[in-house]
Design an enzyme around this catalytic site. Sequence first.
Site, short mmCIF file in Angstrom:
data_model
loop_
_atom_site.label_atom_id
_atom_site.label_comp_id
_atom_site.label_asym_id
_atom_site.label_seq_id
_atom_site.Cartn_x
_atom_site.Cartn_y
_atom_site.Cartn_z
N CYS A 119 0.83 -1.21 0.00
CA CYS A 119 0.00 0.00 0.00
C CYS A 119 0.87 1.27 0.00
O CYS A 119 1.45 1.60 -1.01
CB CYS A 119 -0.98 -0.04 1.18
SG CYS A 119 -2.41 1.05 0.96
N HIS A 149 -3.81 -5.18 0.65
CA HIS A 149 -3.22 -5.69 1.89
C HIS A 149 -3.28 -7.22 1.91
O HIS A 149 -4.30 -7.81 2.28
CB HIS A 149 -3.94 -5.13 3.11
CG HIS A 149 -3.64 -3.68 3.36
ND1 HIS A 149 -2.56 -3.27 4.12
CD2 HIS A 149 -4.24 -2.55 2.91
CE1 HIS A 149 -2.53 -1.95 4.14
NE2 HIS A 149 -3.54 -1.49 3.42
N GLU A 173 -1.92 -9.17 3.95
CA GLU A 173 -1.83 -9.69 5.32
C GLU A 173 -3.19 -9.88 5.98
O GLU A 173 -3.30 -10.60 6.98
CB GLU A 173 -0.94 -8.77 6.18
CG GLU A 173 -1.53 -7.40 6.51
CD GLU A 173 -1.26 -6.35 5.44
OE1 GLU A 173 -1.36 -5.15 5.76
OE2 GLU A 173 -0.98 -6.71 4.29
N SER A 187 1.55 -13.01 37.32
CA SER A 187 0.20 -12.46 37.31
C SER A 187 -0.87 -13.55 37.27
O SER A 187 -2.04 -13.27 37.48
CB SER A 187 0.02 -11.55 36.09
OG SER A 187 0.05 -12.33 34.89
N GLY A 188 -0.46 -14.77 36.96
CA GLY A 188 -1.44 -15.84 36.75
C GLY A 188 -1.77 -16.03 35.29
O GLY A 188 -2.42 -16.99 34.90
N GLY A 189 -1.32 -15.09 34.44
CA GLY A 189 -1.59 -15.17 33.01
C GLY A 189 -0.55 -15.99 32.27
O GLY A 189 0.49 -16.38 32.82
N VAL A 190 -0.81 -16.21 31.00
CA VAL A 190 0.06 -17.08 30.20
C VAL A 190 1.45 -16.45 30.00
O VAL A 190 2.46 -17.17 30.01
CB VAL A 190 -0.60 -17.42 28.84
CG1 VAL A 190 -0.82 -16.18 28.00
CG2 VAL A 190 0.23 -18.42 28.05
N ASP A 191 1.53 -15.14 29.84
CA ASP A 191 2.81 -14.50 29.52
C ASP A 191 3.82 -14.67 30.66
O ASP A 191 4.94 -15.14 30.45
CB ASP A 191 2.62 -13.02 29.20
CG ASP A 191 1.71 -12.79 28.02
OD1 ASP A 191 1.56 -13.72 27.20
OD2 ASP A 191 1.10 -11.71 27.91
N SER A 192 3.45 -14.25 31.85
CA SER A 192 4.39 -14.33 32.97
C SER A 192 4.68 -15.79 33.34
O SER A 192 5.79 -16.12 33.78
CB SER A 192 3.87 -13.56 34.19
OG SER A 192 2.69 -14.13 34.70
#
Length: 509
Positions: free
Chosen positions: A79, A167, A169, A221-226
């Site tokens: 683009c 685009h 993507e 944090s209990g989340g997937v990332d940490s």
Amino acid sequence: MQEKILILDFGSQYTQLIARRVRELNVYCEIYSYDKIPKIDGSYFGIILSGSPYSVRDAGSPNIDVEKIRQNLPVLGVCYGAQMLAQNNGGEVMASKIREYGRSNLSMIKENNPLLVGMNLGSQVWMSHGDTIKKIPENFEIIAGTKEVEVAAFQIKNKPVYGVQFHPEVYHSTEGGILLENFVVKICRASQSWTPDLFVETKITELKEKLGDDKVILGLSGGVDSTVAGVLLDRAIGKNLYCIFIDNGLLRKNEFKKVLESYKKLNLNVIGVEAEEQFLNNLKGVIEPERKRKAIGKTFIDVFDQESKKIKDVVWLAQGTIYPDIIESKSVKGPSATIKSHHNVGGLPDYMKLKIVEPINTLFKDEVRRVGKVLGIADEFLKRHPFPGPGLGIRILGEITKEKLKILQEADDIFIEGLKNENLYDTVWQAGAIFLPIQSVGVMGDERTYENVICLRAVMSTDGMTADWVHLPYEFLAKISNEIINKVKGINRVVYDISSKPPATIEWE
């Protein structure tokens, strides 16, 4: 040396999506602002130029000399990137008489062109531009067009330099994946060797070398990332990792206890800290969303600092920062602005004097989950919905009180458990309840009531950059509404949010 594709960002809302599509081909890529181009060394196999909200015709619009930086690498302009290539080489870009947004179809494809091999005549593509290339330079050739756009794609003759005015993507470009694979794999000759297994192997080795015998603290944090960051670090340095899980009082119902028990199953060295009173005291009278986020963030740092001082000789602070956090927290000379301040990027105060380590800061959310799978982390972590850093603090509109928190926790628990019981939880990317700052009239028994409103929110997404509201069954919503109103004292009305992102955000604050 890790082979990679360089994506230069001119401020497009779709830049991250380009990166995700390249990563899906098991090819590593990195996004850099067009005005902060890295040194082009032998690890780069190709360059993609993103779109932009600017017009190439505007004075001061983003611009680079592609020939100076590409060093014979293949280039794909998308683009704005395509229009910049055309204009900088002597072509003409003009404002379209009709703004070209939405679906279109390729009515001409140059046979056997390397970029378009495997794409079919009539293939649907997604247009999103107000300018159009009226005239291409002499050394360019048109390789695709639509009925409305003569120059839908071009190539510089005898060079692996391409431009497309659509685009590829986005999902609406039905064969966009073929085009990107042609460019990345066949034209750039990337080997498709970047896999979750390779990431785990190289990252653990890298962490061992980087951290040595140093002590590291990590806020969970209990989340997937940490969690994934924690397990990677544990595999690398074992007992030298100290995890701190803080109960800020803004977690879901019974979440602190449940998550703490789950972490022990992962054999992580976790310290649980109950700090609800400290957080709520610092939130008294705070109504404005950004002030809430900052108050919660500052209190978290204060509590974390207090606890970290109890551990002697700590050198590193680990964070579960992921790639979108970094991209969203950096402005690309205006086009992309920082939307929220809760990302854990650059939030460490100087007085803590710790070095930062971010094991997963090159990964998108879905990649984090795949890495977690390789590490053997249970689905109870990997399939958990994303949960905002400030927790329920930004799902209570207005001042936060203990009473509102209890009401919201109960309503939210009914909603989330209902999704799980009806096998809907895994079909939703993120869900939760929001406490609205309004009251409405209701009737319970023979009495009129004037009580609070709960809003339910459920969205589908892949990375949180865009999101569509989920069409949950009416019967399910009716059941949850009745259960919340009957069981949660203080609620007499339940509504469902049917806004998508954009224009709305996933969270209300």
